[in-house]
Design a protein around this motif. Sequence first.
Motif, PDB file in Angstrom:
ATOM      1  N   HIS A 115      -3.186 -13.488  -4.775  1.00  0.00           N
ATOM      2  CA  HIS A 115      -2.934 -12.060  -4.889  1.00  0.00           C
ATOM      3  C   HIS A 115      -1.708 -11.601  -4.104  1.00  0.00           C
ATOM      4  CE1 HIS A 115      -7.221 -12.464  -5.988  1.00  0.00           C
ATOM      5  NE2 HIS A 115      -6.932 -11.500  -6.839  1.00  0.00           N
ATOM      6  N   PHE A 116      -1.102 -10.545  -4.616  1.00  0.00           N
ATOM      7  CA  PHE A 116       0.062  -9.923  -3.989  1.00  0.00           C
ATOM      8  C   PHE A 116      -0.261  -8.473  -3.643  1.00  0.00           C
ATOM      9  CE2 PHE A 116       1.671 -13.454  -6.388  1.00  0.00           C
ATOM     10  CZ  PHE A 116       2.706 -13.958  -5.618  1.00  0.00           C
ATOM     11  N   ALA A 117       0.358  -7.975  -2.583  1.00  0.00           N
ATOM     12  CA  ALA A 117       0.156  -6.595  -2.169  1.00  0.00           C
ATOM     13  C   ALA A 117       0.969  -5.661  -3.067  1.00  0.00           C
ATOM     14  CB  ALA A 117       0.587  -6.418  -0.714  1.00  0.00           C
ATOM     15  N   GLU A 118       0.549  -4.427  -3.134  1.00  0.00           N
ATOM     16  CA  GLU A 118       1.292  -3.447  -3.929  1.00  0.00           C
ATOM     17  C   GLU A 118       2.670  -3.205  -3.331  1.00  0.00           C
ATOM     18  OE1 GLU A 118      -0.889   0.133  -4.495  1.00  0.00           O
ATOM     19  OE2 GLU A 118      -2.565  -0.844  -5.531  1.00  0.00           O
ATOM     20  N   ALA A 201      12.949  -6.789   6.334  1.00  0.00           N
ATOM     21  CA  ALA A 201      14.347  -6.358   6.434  1.00  0.00           C
ATOM     22  C   ALA A 201      15.188  -6.884   5.276  1.00  0.00           C
ATOM     23  CB  ALA A 201      14.929  -6.823   7.766  1.00  0.00           C
ATOM     24  N   LYS A 202      14.879  -8.085   4.819  1.00  0.00           N
ATOM     25  CA  LYS A 202      15.655  -8.698   3.735  1.00  0.00           C
ATOM     26  C   LYS A 202      15.122  -8.349   2.344  1.00  0.00           C
ATOM     27  CE  LYS A 202      17.538 -12.732   6.143  1.00  0.00           C
ATOM     28  NZ  LYS A 202      17.762 -14.196   6.065  1.00  0.00           N
ATOM     29  N   GLY A 203      13.994  -7.662   2.302  1.00  0.00           N
ATOM     30  CA  GLY A 203      13.415  -7.320   1.006  1.00  0.00           C
ATOM     31  C   GLY A 203      12.699  -8.472   0.337  1.00  0.00           C
ATOM     32  N   HIS A 204      12.249  -9.445   1.132  1.00  0.00           N
ATOM     33  CA  HIS A 204      11.535 -10.585   0.554  1.00  0.00           C
ATOM     34  C   HIS A 204      10.140 -10.157   0.117  1.00  0.00           C
ATOM     35  CE1 HIS A 204      14.841 -12.963   1.456  1.00  0.00           C
ATOM     36  NE2 HIS A 204      14.309 -13.946   2.173  1.00  0.00           N
ATOM     37  N   GLU A 205       9.649 -10.822  -0.909  1.00  0.00           N
ATOM     38  CA  GLU A 205       8.355 -10.446  -1.484  1.00  0.00           C
ATOM     39  C   GLU A 205       7.168 -11.162  -0.861  1.00  0.00           C
ATOM     40  OE1 GLU A 205       9.001 -10.043  -6.076  1.00  0.00           O
ATOM     41  OE2 GLU A 205      10.513 -11.418  -5.247  1.00  0.00           O
ATOM     42  N   LEU A 206       7.396 -12.355  -0.321  1.00  0.00           N
ATOM     43  CA  LEU A 206       6.271 -13.200   0.088  1.00  0.00           C
ATOM     44  C   LEU A 206       6.579 -13.939   1.377  1.00  0.00           C
ATOM     45  CD1 LEU A 206       3.484 -14.463  -0.659  1.00  0.00           C
ATOM     46  CD2 LEU A 206       4.748 -16.184  -1.982  1.00  0.00           C
ATOM     47  N   VAL A 207       5.590 -13.947   2.282  1.00  0.00           N
ATOM     48  CA  VAL A 207       5.661 -14.736   3.513  1.00  0.00           C
ATOM     49  C   VAL A 207       4.570 -15.798   3.464  1.00  0.00           C
ATOM     50  CG1 VAL A 207       5.461 -14.739   6.024  1.00  0.00           C
ATOM     51  CG2 VAL A 207       6.569 -12.813   4.857  1.00  0.00           C
ATOM     52  N   LEU A 208       4.955 -17.058   3.609  1.00  0.00           N
ATOM     53  CA  LEU A 208       4.010 -18.172   3.656  1.00  0.00           C
ATOM     54  C   LEU A 208       3.955 -18.662   5.096  1.00  0.00           C
ATOM     55  CD1 LEU A 208       5.170 -20.150   0.476  1.00  0.00           C
ATOM     56  CD2 LEU A 208       3.406 -18.386   0.634  1.00  0.00           C
ATOM     57  N   ALA A 209       2.796 -18.480   5.743  1.00  0.00           N
ATOM     58  CA  ALA A 209       2.706 -18.727   7.176  1.00  0.00           C
ATOM     59  C   ALA A 209       1.850 -19.936   7.509  1.00  0.00           C
ATOM     60  CB  ALA A 209       2.150 -17.486   7.884  1.00  0.00           C
ATOM     61  N   ASP A 210       2.461 -20.923   8.143  1.00  0.00           N
ATOM     62  CA  ASP A 210       1.745 -22.082   8.661  1.00  0.00           C
ATOM     63  C   ASP A 210       1.067 -21.683   9.966  1.00  0.00           C
ATOM     64  OD1 ASP A 210       0.822 -24.636   8.875  1.00  0.00           O
ATOM     65  OD2 ASP A 210       2.774 -25.579   9.231  1.00  0.00           O
ATOM     66  N   ALA A 236       4.963  -4.284   8.375  1.00  0.00           N
ATOM     67  CA  ALA A 236       4.882  -3.732   7.015  1.00  0.00           C
ATOM     68  C   ALA A 236       4.127  -4.634   6.045  1.00  0.00           C
ATOM     69  CB  ALA A 236       6.299  -3.491   6.487  1.00  0.00           C
ATOM     70  N   GLY A 237       3.863  -5.874   6.450  1.00  0.00           N
ATOM     71  CA  GLY A 237       3.244  -6.820   5.530  1.00  0.00           C
ATOM     72  C   GLY A 237       1.736  -6.666   5.421  1.00  0.00           C
ATOM     73  N   THR A 238       1.181  -7.241   4.359  1.00  0.00           N
ATOM     74  CA  THR A 238      -0.259  -7.231   4.129  1.00  0.00           C
ATOM     75  C   THR A 238      -0.734  -8.646   3.834  1.00  0.00           C
ATOM     76  OG1 THR A 238      -0.137  -5.015   3.164  1.00  0.00           O
ATOM     77  CG2 THR A 238      -2.129  -6.284   2.727  1.00  0.00           C
ATOM     78  N   VAL A 239      -1.747  -9.093   4.563  1.00  0.00           N
ATOM     79  CA  VAL A 239      -2.334 -10.412   4.301  1.00  0.00           C
ATOM     80  C   VAL A 239      -3.210 -10.304   3.053  1.00  0.00           C
ATOM     81  CG1 VAL A 239      -3.826 -12.253   5.140  1.00  0.00           C
ATOM     82  CG2 VAL A 239      -2.281 -11.070   6.728  1.00  0.00           C
ATOM     83  N   THR A 240      -2.807 -10.959   1.992  1.00  0.00           N
ATOM     84  CA  THR A 240      -3.583 -10.924   0.744  1.00  0.00           C
ATOM     85  C   THR A 240      -4.311 -12.235   0.481  1.00  0.00           C
ATOM     86  OG1 THR A 240      -1.632 -11.600  -0.530  1.00  0.00           O
ATOM     87  CG2 THR A 240      -2.051  -9.222  -0.327  1.00  0.00           C
ATOM     88  N   GLU A 241      -3.913 -13.308   1.163  1.00  0.00           N
ATOM     89  CA  GLU A 241      -4.596 -14.594   1.013  1.00  0.00           C
ATOM     90  C   GLU A 241      -4.691 -15.279   2.371  1.00  0.00           C
ATOM     91  OE1 GLU A 241      -6.035 -15.846  -1.599  1.00  0.00           O
ATOM     92  OE2 GLU A 241      -5.251 -14.544  -3.191  1.00  0.00           O
TER      93      GLU A 241
END
Length: 321
Positions: A115-118, A201-210, A236-241
């Motif tokens: 899932h992705f955040a709005e 800041a860069k407008g990226h859509e997804l963060v994958l965190a180890d 500003a991010g939302t954990v969706t998974e």
Amino acid sequence: VEAPVVEEAPVVEEAPAEVLVKPSFRDRLGKARSRFSGFVGGARGKSKIDEDTWMDLEDALLSADVGLELTTEVLEGLRARVKRDGITDGDGLLEALKDDLKTRLRSEPDELALHFAETAPSIWLFVGVNGVGKTTTIGKLGRREVDGGRTVMMAAGDTFRAAAAEQLEMWAERSGADIVRGAEGSDPAAVVFDAVEKATAKGHELVLADTAGRLHTKSNLMDELRKVRRVAEKGAGTVTETLLVLDATTGQNGLRQASEFTDAVDLTGVVLTKLDGSAKGGIVLAIRSELGIPVKLVGLGEGPLDLVPFDADEFVDALFS
């Protein structure tokens, strides 16, 4: 006067592009299938179902690492169905067993989706003990998402292993993703927070965190994961998974790991790696039935496309084919 001879330019062959072929469950589950092959071969074409048949099925389920409690439940349900539906031969029993396993493993499409955040960025956290394949899983997913047109930031939150950050950096470079890493031994939550801030800041859509897989004590690890989860959403991010990565070859030990991580963080799904190896297969059923967590992705090899969405029907059919 003869026309001048015009020499054709030599043909320069381009290097072949990387061949990427999505694997099939049927092709990659040979070792897991061997756990069922004896029972399947013995039951197929058998004219009647006797106690030896039930004992062989019990042995097959236990050797496949389904677990004693769940094996008993499956057998009791099948005995009742055989009696109710008037099933008398081995082929009928096999079809009933396949149908039962598929029903137990099936999930709704939304439950299996990532899932992705709005509002971007979406954050996917990856948890699990060391050695299960978290970093490789992130790398493969990052490549898939970049190839799909999304902008990706990777967060090297396993700061207790320098090799993990270096490996993730290699995957980021290969896939075209950005990466944030901290100094060895630095606060994992701070690294993830920094990655989310830079992604925003860069407008990226997804963060994958180890995340770390081993700290001084088990309670220390679980406290750290809870902290990472809290801090990740302070910006500003939302954990969706929140995905638990498990090594399928660990069998029932993997089930215990899943139970411990479920108590610590709100898991949304499981990524089961190395299912093409010496895995027994039954752990998929145990996770879904006993913990109620969907297996969303499975690893069927080392290639970048070998991390695939889990398909209950295809998985069960591959075990019996």
